[in-house]
Design an enzyme around this catalytic site. Structure first.
Site, PDB file in Angstrom:
ATOM      1  N   GLY A   5     -12.398  -5.639   5.172  1.00 34.30           N
ATOM      2  CA  GLY A   5     -13.713  -6.248   5.336  1.00 34.30           C
ATOM      3  C   GLY A   5     -14.474  -6.251   4.035  1.00 34.30           C
TER       4      GLY A   5
ATOM      5  N   LYS B 212       0.828  -1.205   0.000  1.00 33.78           N
ATOM      6  CA  LYS B 212       0.000   0.000   0.000  1.00 33.78           C
ATOM      7  C   LYS B 212       0.865   1.260   0.000  1.00 33.78           C
ATOM      8  CE  LYS B 212      -3.635  -2.509   2.435  1.00 33.78           C
ATOM      9  NZ  LYS B 212      -4.298  -2.767   3.724  1.00 33.78           N
TER      10      LYS B 212
END
Length: 432
Positions: free
Chosen positions: A305, A206
Site C-alpha cells: 500500500g 523478498k
C-alpha cells in the site's frame, strides 16, 4: 540545526511516490527536527508529466530521470519506479554523482543487490531498502542491525498480502481459488495481472533479500525455489482443517542443520492453527524469525500500500540524511559467510499427500510399501470411500520429516501403481 536543506530526488510518483512526496511536505518540520536539517524535494522524475499531481510543484516534474540524478547537488535519490531498467542504471548513476539511494525495488535488489552494494561502497554512499520487503513492517534494519550480534537460523513469513487475502478468504468462506481472486481484484488487493503475486515471484524476490541479510551470504532470485498457489483447492483447506491446520503461501529461509549451507523457498504450506502465522488474516504480512540468542521473534503489519510503504521509505530517508550530515554511511552488504544455497532436494519437512486410489483391499499395504522402499516414514493415514461410488477412494498420507528428493521418488513410484488413480495434491507441512 543546519539551515541549508538536504536535496532529495524522487524517481517515480505513483501510489508510493506520491505518498512519499506528501509526507515530506506535510511532515517537513518534524523531519527536519529528526534529521537535524531541512529536506527539500528537488525534483520528481515521471513518465507522464501532464498528469496533475496534487501538492507537487509542477516545476519540479521532469521526464529526464538521468539528468535529475546527474545534477550533482542531490543528496539522496529515492527510487520507487520498480523493475530492473532503467532503475539499475539510475541508481548506479546516482552513486557516481554523489547521492545516496533509498529504494523499494525488491526485484532489482534480489537480482543485482551485490552489484548495487558494491557500487555504493565504491563511492562511499548509502543504499537502504527497508520498503523492498513487507511494506511498513520494520524488518530489514532489525535483521542487519538489531540482530547483527545474533545467529539467525530461520526466517519464515507471509510476505505477500494479495496471496494471504486470497487464501484467508478460501479458508474462512470455503470459496474456490478463482472466486477468492475475483474478490481480491474487485477490492484492489490484486492487480489486473496477478501473476507476480499468485505464482510466488514477488515473495521469492523478498525471500532472496531476507536470506542474504539473515545468513550473511549472497542469495539471488534464481537461488529461490518458487511454487505458486493457484493449484490450492477448497479440498486442500478441508484436509488442513482436519489436521488442525490452515494454508499459507510462505517464504522460508533456513540455515542447514550442519550450518554449511542455506535454502530459500516460496510455496504453499499447511501450518498448525497454534502457530502465530496462522492467525494472520486478510492482506497483512508477518515474518517469524528464529535465532540462537533472541529465540523467536515475530514482525507483523501491513505489507503493502502507498502509505505503509512510504512510511518505510521515509524511515530510510531519515537514516540516510543523518548519515549524510555526520559524514558517515550505514551498514552495507554483509556476505562474509558466503554460504552456498542448497537445492530444494535437500530440504527436509513433513508432507501431506492426497491420493485417488481404487477402493479395494490391499491398496493401503501397497502404498505403505512404496513409502518404506523410499525411506519415507508415515505419520498418519486416512482412507475414505467416495460418496459418489465408482470404486474409488481418497487416501491421505501425512509423513514424518523427509527430504524433498526422497518424497519426489516416492510419488513417482506411486504413480506407477495400478491401484493409484492419481495424485490429487501434495503439500508441505511447516511451522512445527
Amino acid at each position: 540545526m543546519r539551515t541549508r536543506p538536504l536535496k532529495v530526488a524522487l524517481l517515480g510518483c505513483g501510489v508510493v511516490g506520491s505518498e512519499v512526496a506528501r509526507i515530506m511536505t506535510t511532515h517537513a518540520d518534524d523531519l527536519a527536527a529528526r534529521i537535524g536539517a531541512p529536506v527539500e524535494l528537488a525534483g520528481v522524475a515521471v513518465r507522464r508529466p501532464s498528469k496533475v499531481r496534487e501538492g507537487i510543484d509542477a516545476s519540479l516534474v521532469t521526464t529526464d530521470a538521468t539528468a535529475l540524478v546527474k545534477r550533482g547537488d542531490i543528496d539522496v535519490v529515492v527510487e520507487v519506479i520498480g523493475g530492473i531498467e532503467p532503475a539499475r542504471s539510475l541508481i548506479t548513476t546516482a552513486f557516481e554523482h554523489g547521492a545516496s539511494v533509498v529504494s523499494a525495488n525488491k526485484a532489482l535488489l534480489a537480482q543485482d543487490g551485490a552489484a548495487l552494494h558494491a557500487a555504493a561502497e565504491e563511492h562511499g554512499k548509502d543504499l537502504y531498502y527497508e520498503a523492498a520487503v513487507a511494506g511498513a513492517i520494520p524488518l530489514i534494519r532489525p535483521l542487519r542491525e538489531s540482530l547483527a550480534g545474533d545467529k539467525v537460523n530461520r526466517v519464515l513469513g507471509i510476505v505477500n498480502g494479495t496471496t494471504n487475502f486470497i487464501l484467508d478468504k478460501m479458508d474462512s468462506t470455503g470459496a474456490g481459488y478463482q472466486e477468492a481472486l475475483d474478490e481480491a481484484t474487485a477490492l484492489g488487493y490484486a492487480e489486473a495481472d496477478p501473476t507476480a503475486d499468485v505464482e510466488g515471484f514477488d515473495a521469492a524476490a523478498k525471500a532472496a533479500i531476507l536470506a542474504g541479510i539473515a545468513f550473511h551470504s549472497r542469495v539471488r532470485l534464481d537461488d529461490v525455489y518458487r511454487e505458486g498457489m493457484t493449484e490450492v483447492t477448497a479440498a486442500d483447506f478441508r484436509s488442513a482443517s482436519e489436521m488442525g491446520c490452515t494454508i499459507k503461501l510462505l517464504a522460508i529461509c533456513e540455515r542447514a542443520a550442519d550450518g554449511r549451507s542455506v535454502t530459500a523457498r516460496v510455496h504453499p504450506a499447511m501450518i498448525p492453527l497454534s502457530h502465530p502465522l496462522a492467525s494472520v488474516r486478510g492482506a497483512y504480512n508477518a515474518v517469524f524469525v528464529e535465532s540462537d540468542a533472541s529465540g523467536q521473534l515475530m514482525f507483523y503489519g501491513p505489507g503493502a500500500g502507498g502509505a505503509p510503504t512510504a512510511s518505510a521509505v521515509l524511515g530510510d530517508l531519515v537514516a540516510v540524511c543523518r548519515n549524510r550530515l555526520s559524514g558517515s554511511t550505514g551498514p552495507g552488504e554483509s556476505a562474509y559467510a558466503a554460504l552456498p544455497v542448497s537445492g530444494m532436494g535437500d530440504v527436509v519437512t513433513r508432507y501431506h499427500i492426497s491420493l485417488d486410489v481404487a477402493d479395494k483391499p490391499g491398496v493401503l499395504a501397497q502404498v505403505a510399501t512404496v513409502f518404506a522402499e523410499h525411506g519415507v516414514s508415515i505419520d498418519t493415514v486416512r482412507q475414505q470411500g467416495r460418496q459418489d461410488g465408482g470404486g474409488e477412494a481418497s487416501l491421505v498420507v501425512v509423513t514424518h520429516r523427509a527430504s524433498d528428493a526422497s518424497l519426489s521418488g516416492t510419488v513417482e513410484a506411486l504413480r506407477k501403481l495400478d491401484t493409484v488413480r492419481g495424485v490429487a495434491s501434495i503439500m508441505r507441512v511447516e511451522g512445527e
